[in-house]
Design a protein around this motif. Sequence first.
Motif, PDB file in Angstrom:
ATOM      1  N   GLN A   1     -57.753 -46.729 -99.573  1.00  0.00           N
ATOM      2  CA  GLN A   1     -58.091 -47.115 -98.203  1.00  0.00           C
ATOM      3  C   GLN A   1     -57.048 -46.798 -97.133  1.00  0.00           C
ATOM      4  O   GLN A   1     -57.432 -46.601 -95.981  1.00  0.00           O
ATOM      5  CB  GLN A   1     -58.521 -48.585 -98.121  1.00  0.00           C
ATOM      6  CG  GLN A   1     -57.434 -49.595 -98.336  1.00  0.00           C
ATOM      7  CD  GLN A   1     -57.328 -50.024 -99.778  1.00  0.00           C
ATOM      8  OE1 GLN A   1     -57.836 -49.376-100.679  1.00  0.00           O
ATOM      9  NE2 GLN A   1     -56.638 -51.120-100.004  1.00  0.00           N
ATOM     10  N   PRO A   2     -55.742 -46.726 -97.416  1.00  0.00           N
ATOM     11  CA  PRO A   2     -54.819 -46.397 -96.317  1.00  0.00           C
ATOM     12  C   PRO A   2     -55.071 -45.021 -95.676  1.00  0.00           C
ATOM     13  O   PRO A   2     -54.601 -44.757 -94.574  1.00  0.00           O
ATOM     14  CB  PRO A   2     -53.440 -46.451 -96.970  1.00  0.00           C
ATOM     15  CG  PRO A   2     -53.606 -47.402 -98.110  1.00  0.00           C
ATOM     16  CD  PRO A   2     -55.012 -47.127 -98.611  1.00  0.00           C
ATOM     17  N   CYS A   3     -55.849 -44.179 -96.332  1.00  0.00           N
ATOM     18  CA  CYS A   3     -56.164 -42.853 -95.797  1.00  0.00           C
ATOM     19  C   CYS A   3     -57.317 -42.880 -94.790  1.00  0.00           C
ATOM     20  O   CYS A   3     -57.463 -41.960 -93.988  1.00  0.00           O
ATOM     21  CB  CYS A   3     -56.504 -41.898 -96.938  1.00  0.00           C
ATOM     22  SG  CYS A   3     -56.768 -40.180 -96.436  1.00  0.00           S
ATOM     23  N   ILE A   4     -58.124 -43.923 -94.821  1.00  0.00           N
ATOM     24  CA  ILE A   4     -59.298 -43.970 -93.942  1.00  0.00           C
ATOM     25  C   ILE A   4     -58.850 -43.868 -92.490  1.00  0.00           C
ATOM     26  O   ILE A   4     -58.006 -44.618 -92.026  1.00  0.00           O
ATOM     27  CB  ILE A   4     -60.134 -45.244 -94.177  1.00  0.00           C
ATOM     28  CG1 ILE A   4     -60.704 -45.244 -95.601  1.00  0.00           C
ATOM     29  CG2 ILE A   4     -61.269 -45.345 -93.155  1.00  0.00           C
ATOM     30  CD1 ILE A   4     -61.429 -46.528 -95.982  1.00  0.00           C
TER      31      ILE A   4
ATOM     32  N   ARG B   1     -52.966 -35.115 -94.379  1.00  0.00           N
ATOM     33  CA  ARG B   1     -53.111 -33.786 -94.972  1.00  0.00           C
ATOM     34  C   ARG B   1     -51.842 -33.214 -95.592  1.00  0.00           C
ATOM     35  O   ARG B   1     -51.849 -32.087 -96.072  1.00  0.00           O
ATOM     36  CB  ARG B   1     -53.722 -32.791 -93.996  1.00  0.00           C
ATOM     37  CG  ARG B   1     -55.141 -33.151 -93.560  1.00  0.00           C
ATOM     38  CD  ARG B   1     -55.782 -32.110 -92.670  1.00  0.00           C
ATOM     39  NE  ARG B   1     -55.683 -30.764 -93.157  1.00  0.00           N
ATOM     40  CZ  ARG B   1     -56.503 -30.185 -94.047  1.00  0.00           C
ATOM     41  NH1 ARG B   1     -57.496 -30.874 -94.540  1.00  0.00           N
ATOM     42  NH2 ARG B   1     -56.332 -28.942 -94.428  1.00  0.00           N
ATOM     43  N   ALA B   2     -50.735 -33.937 -95.607  1.00  0.00           N
ATOM     44  CA  ALA B   2     -49.539 -33.441 -96.293  1.00  0.00           C
ATOM     45  C   ALA B   2     -49.852 -33.221 -97.769  1.00  0.00           C
ATOM     46  O   ALA B   2     -49.350 -32.266 -98.381  1.00  0.00           O
ATOM     47  CB  ALA B   2     -48.381 -34.420 -96.133  1.00  0.00           C
ATOM     48  N   CYS B   3     -50.704 -34.061 -98.331  1.00  0.00           N
ATOM     49  CA  CYS B   3     -51.089 -33.931 -99.736  1.00  0.00           C
ATOM     50  C   CYS B   3     -51.870 -32.646 -99.994  1.00  0.00           C
ATOM     51  O   CYS B   3     -51.714 -32.013-101.034  1.00  0.00           O
ATOM     52  CB  CYS B   3     -51.893 -35.144-100.181  1.00  0.00           C
ATOM     53  SG  CYS B   3     -53.399 -35.425 -99.211  1.00  0.00           S
ATOM     54  N   VAL B   4     -52.695 -32.261 -99.040  1.00  0.00           N
ATOM     55  CA  VAL B   4     -53.497 -31.039 -99.175  1.00  0.00           C
ATOM     56  C   VAL B   4     -52.574 -29.828 -99.287  1.00  0.00           C
ATOM     57  O   VAL B   4     -52.771 -28.950-100.133  1.00  0.00           O
ATOM     58  CB  VAL B   4     -54.467 -30.877 -97.981  1.00  0.00           C
ATOM     59  CG1 VAL B   4     -55.180 -29.540 -98.028  1.00  0.00           C
ATOM     60  CG2 VAL B   4     -55.466 -32.027 -97.949  1.00  0.00           C
ATOM     61  N   ASP B   5     -51.555 -29.789 -98.440  1.00  0.00           N
ATOM     62  CA  ASP B   5     -50.611 -28.673 -98.456  1.00  0.00           C
ATOM     63  C   ASP B   5     -49.813 -28.623 -99.754  1.00  0.00           C
ATOM     64  O   ASP B   5     -49.395 -27.557-100.187  1.00  0.00           O
ATOM     65  CB  ASP B   5     -49.643 -28.782 -97.267  1.00  0.00           C
ATOM     66  CG  ASP B   5     -50.359 -28.642 -95.933  1.00  0.00           C
ATOM     67  OD1 ASP B   5     -51.442 -28.028 -95.886  1.00  0.00           O
ATOM     68  OD2 ASP B   5     -49.836 -29.164 -94.927  1.00  0.00           O
ATOM     69  N   GLU B   6     -49.603 -29.764-100.382  1.00  0.00           N
ATOM     70  CA  GLU B   6     -48.775 -29.853-101.584  1.00  0.00           C
ATOM     71  C   GLU B   6     -49.554 -29.606-102.875  1.00  0.00           C
ATOM     72  O   GLU B   6     -48.979 -29.234-103.885  1.00  0.00           O
ATOM     73  CB  GLU B   6     -48.132 -31.241-101.614  1.00  0.00           C
ATOM     74  CG  GLU B   6     -46.842 -31.353-102.328  1.00  0.00           C
ATOM     75  CD  GLU B   6     -45.723 -30.463-101.804  1.00  0.00           C
ATOM     76  OE1 GLU B   6     -44.970 -29.955-102.639  1.00  0.00           O
ATOM     77  OE2 GLU B   6     -45.602 -30.266-100.585  1.00  0.00           O
TER      78      GLU B   6
ATOM     79  N   VAL C   1     -45.641 -37.186-101.112  1.00  0.00           N
ATOM     80  CA  VAL C   1     -45.666 -36.654 -99.743  1.00  0.00           C
ATOM     81  C   VAL C   1     -46.612 -37.413 -98.816  1.00  0.00           C
ATOM     82  O   VAL C   1     -46.638 -37.156 -97.618  1.00  0.00           O
ATOM     83  CB  VAL C   1     -46.009 -35.139 -99.711  1.00  0.00           C
ATOM     84  CG1 VAL C   1     -44.969 -34.348-100.476  1.00  0.00           C
ATOM     85  CG2 VAL C   1     -47.406 -34.880-100.231  1.00  0.00           C
ATOM     86  N   CYS C   2     -47.356 -38.357 -99.337  1.00  0.00           N
ATOM     87  CA  CYS C   2     -48.305 -39.116 -98.518  1.00  0.00           C
ATOM     88  C   CYS C   2     -47.563 -40.174 -97.701  1.00  0.00           C
ATOM     89  O   CYS C   2     -47.066 -41.151 -98.257  1.00  0.00           O
ATOM     90  CB  CYS C   2     -49.362 -39.781 -99.388  1.00  0.00           C
ATOM     91  SG  CYS C   2     -50.537 -40.770 -98.434  1.00  0.00           S
ATOM     92  N   PRO C   3     -47.512 -40.006 -96.372  1.00  0.00           N
ATOM     93  CA  PRO C   3     -46.796 -40.981 -95.562  1.00  0.00           C
ATOM     94  C   PRO C   3     -47.503 -42.340 -95.478  1.00  0.00           C
ATOM     95  O   PRO C   3     -46.879 -43.347 -95.142  1.00  0.00           O
ATOM     96  CB  PRO C   3     -46.719 -40.326 -94.184  1.00  0.00           C
ATOM     97  CG  PRO C   3     -47.866 -39.386 -94.149  1.00  0.00           C
ATOM     98  CD  PRO C   3     -48.062 -38.922 -95.564  1.00  0.00           C
TER      99      PRO C   3
END
Length: 106
Positions: free
Chosen positions: A7-10, A15-20, A49-51
Amino acid sequence: MTYVIAQPCIDVKDRACVDECPVDCIYEGPRMLYIQPDECVDCGACEPVCPQEAIFYEDDLPAESFSFVAISVDLFAGLGSPGGAANFGPLTVDHPVVAATETGQA
């Protein structure tokens, strides 16, 4: 086992995770990102990498976030394994639970 975005992504979708992600298994929905469980190779590159601290190894999910395992599985049940988010493109819908969630709730 796999990694799960909770839920913290909602409504954040940093998108740092996408790049990684080395296998391109993180798909973007309208309100959050989702890891395709069959495409994830459990490398863990996305988690640090997920802030928002929204990514967890499935066994390490907090109790209040465990529903996101089923949310990821359900979302991809109809799509199968699209073979990479970059080629597939953004998802047109979120899982119904995510779509109905007020920001910060789940």
